[in-house]
Scaffold this active site. Structure first.
Site, PDB file in Angstrom:
ATOM      1  N   ASP A  39       0.823  -1.205   0.000  1.00 55.61           N
ATOM      2  CA  ASP A  39       0.000   0.000   0.000  1.00 55.61           C
ATOM      3  C   ASP A  39       0.860   1.259   0.000  1.00 55.61           C
ATOM      4  O   ASP A  39       2.064   1.218   0.288  1.00 55.61           O
ATOM      5  CB  ASP A  39      -0.915   0.020   1.230  1.00 55.61           C
ATOM      6  CG  ASP A  39      -2.156  -0.842   1.053  1.00 55.61           C
ATOM      7  OD1 ASP A  39      -2.352  -1.366  -0.055  1.00 55.61           O
ATOM      8  OD2 ASP A  39      -2.916  -1.007   2.031  1.00 55.61           O
ATOM      9  N   LYS A  60      -3.493   2.952  -2.721  1.00 56.40           N
ATOM     10  CA  LYS A  60      -4.707   3.745  -2.912  1.00 56.40           C
ATOM     11  C   LYS A  60      -4.640   4.930  -1.965  1.00 56.40           C
ATOM     12  O   LYS A  60      -4.341   4.773  -0.786  1.00 56.40           O
ATOM     13  CB  LYS A  60      -5.966   2.930  -2.592  1.00 56.40           C
ATOM     14  CG  LYS A  60      -6.261   1.797  -3.560  1.00 56.40           C
ATOM     15  CD  LYS A  60      -7.463   1.008  -3.056  1.00 56.40           C
ATOM     16  CE  LYS A  60      -7.846  -0.100  -4.022  1.00 56.40           C
ATOM     17  NZ  LYS A  60      -8.476   0.419  -5.222  1.00 56.40           N
ATOM     18  N   MET A 168     -10.686   8.457   7.201  1.00 57.37           N
ATOM     19  CA  MET A 168     -10.775   9.156   5.906  1.00 57.37           C
ATOM     20  C   MET A 168     -11.645  10.410   5.986  1.00 57.37           C
ATOM     21  O   MET A 168     -12.438  10.688   5.095  1.00 57.37           O
ATOM     22  CB  MET A 168     -11.306   8.209   4.825  1.00 57.37           C
ATOM     23  CG  MET A 168     -10.563   6.881   4.749  1.00 57.37           C
ATOM     24  SD  MET A 168     -11.346   5.687   3.660  1.00 57.37           S
ATOM     25  CE  MET A 168     -10.808   4.139   4.405  1.00 57.37           C
TER      26      MET A 168
END
Length: 257
Positions: A39, A60, A168
């Site tokens: 990642d 991502k 997030m």
């Protein structure tokens, strides 16, 4: 015969930040890897555990260029058919907002064996960095982990536990505050924002839900988690000049009871 699965895939939780937060089992699997698909937020120092492996970035990042999920699935299958051990290195814990189910499904459809090694998720690292336990005796008996953004890009927030942790949410703090108020959280409910939890340059700021937007500038451009409710209070709130909101028991008084 070509096309027959010969290897296996191990999903390893790298933890939320510094390389030394990986588990011993995770480090051992890395040391055995032929290929590592990693990642964006994993510590480059983790390469020291697997210098022999081929490292492939499949990260991502919200609002940034990212590797598509279908591409990641295809790479996992391809490399597992060509190598004995492929490690899929995920930030945090693979089972928490890691799209693990989709990658497991792709491997199962291809007949490839898989293993999952857990890791430290960002909510736990943020609690450790700030010394704000997510559960509290008498006042914090439940914890909910949520993404602030839906798959369609909509902002959402609710009130389902004594402590809510939102992933997030760093770019949407003002909007998150409005959603929290609409969901029934009181304006003076404590809220804690931690960016780059688990890293040496971690930042923390303390707020009320009503003024959560004020954290935006401090944490701009940094992955952040937002903790709301019982788990956002410091253990000794009076030392920090924080009044315990009505409806939330004082954590010190509760512990002494």
């Amino acid at each position: 015969m070509t096309g027959v699965p010969t290897g296996r895939v191990v999903f390893v939780g790298a933890g939320p930040g510094a390389a030394d937060l990986i588990t011993l089992r995770g480090a051992r699997r890395l040391a055995q890897a032929d290929v590592v698909l990693h990642d964006a937020l994993t510590d480059p120092a983790l390469r020291e555990f697997a210098p022999q492996a081929r490292w492939i970035h499949v990260g991502k990042r919200g609002f940034c260029d990212s590797t598509g999920q279908a591409t990641i699935n295809a790479l996992l299958v391809k490399h597992a058919r060509e190598n004995a051990l492929v490690v899929r290195l995920k930030g945090g814990d693979p089972s928490v907002f890691g799209r693990l189910e989709e990658e497991l499904e792709a491997l199962a459809a291809a007949g490839i064996a898989a293993e999952v090694v857990p890791g430290v998720t960002a909510a736990l690292a943020a609690a450790a960095d700030t010394q704000r336990p997510l559960t509290r005796r008498g006042s914090g008996r439940s914890v909910a982990l949520s993404t602030a953004m839906t798959r369609e890009g909509a902002l959402q927030a609710g009130r389902t536990a004594d402590t809510e942790v939102f992933y997030m949410a760093g770019r949407q703090l003002g909007g998150l505050a409005r959603r929290l108020l609409a969901a029934g959280w009181a304006a003076d409910t404590p809220a804690s924002v931690v960016s780059r939890a688990g890293w040496p340059d971690v930042l923390h700021s303390q707020h009320r839900v009503a003024d959560l937007a004020a954290a935006g500038l401090l944490h701009a451009g940094r992955p952040a988690v937002v903790t709301v409710g019982a788990g956002a209070l410091p253990v000794f709130p009076q030392r920090h000049g924080i009044d315990v909101p009505q409806g939330l028991p004082d954590p010190v008084e509760t512990r002494a009871a």
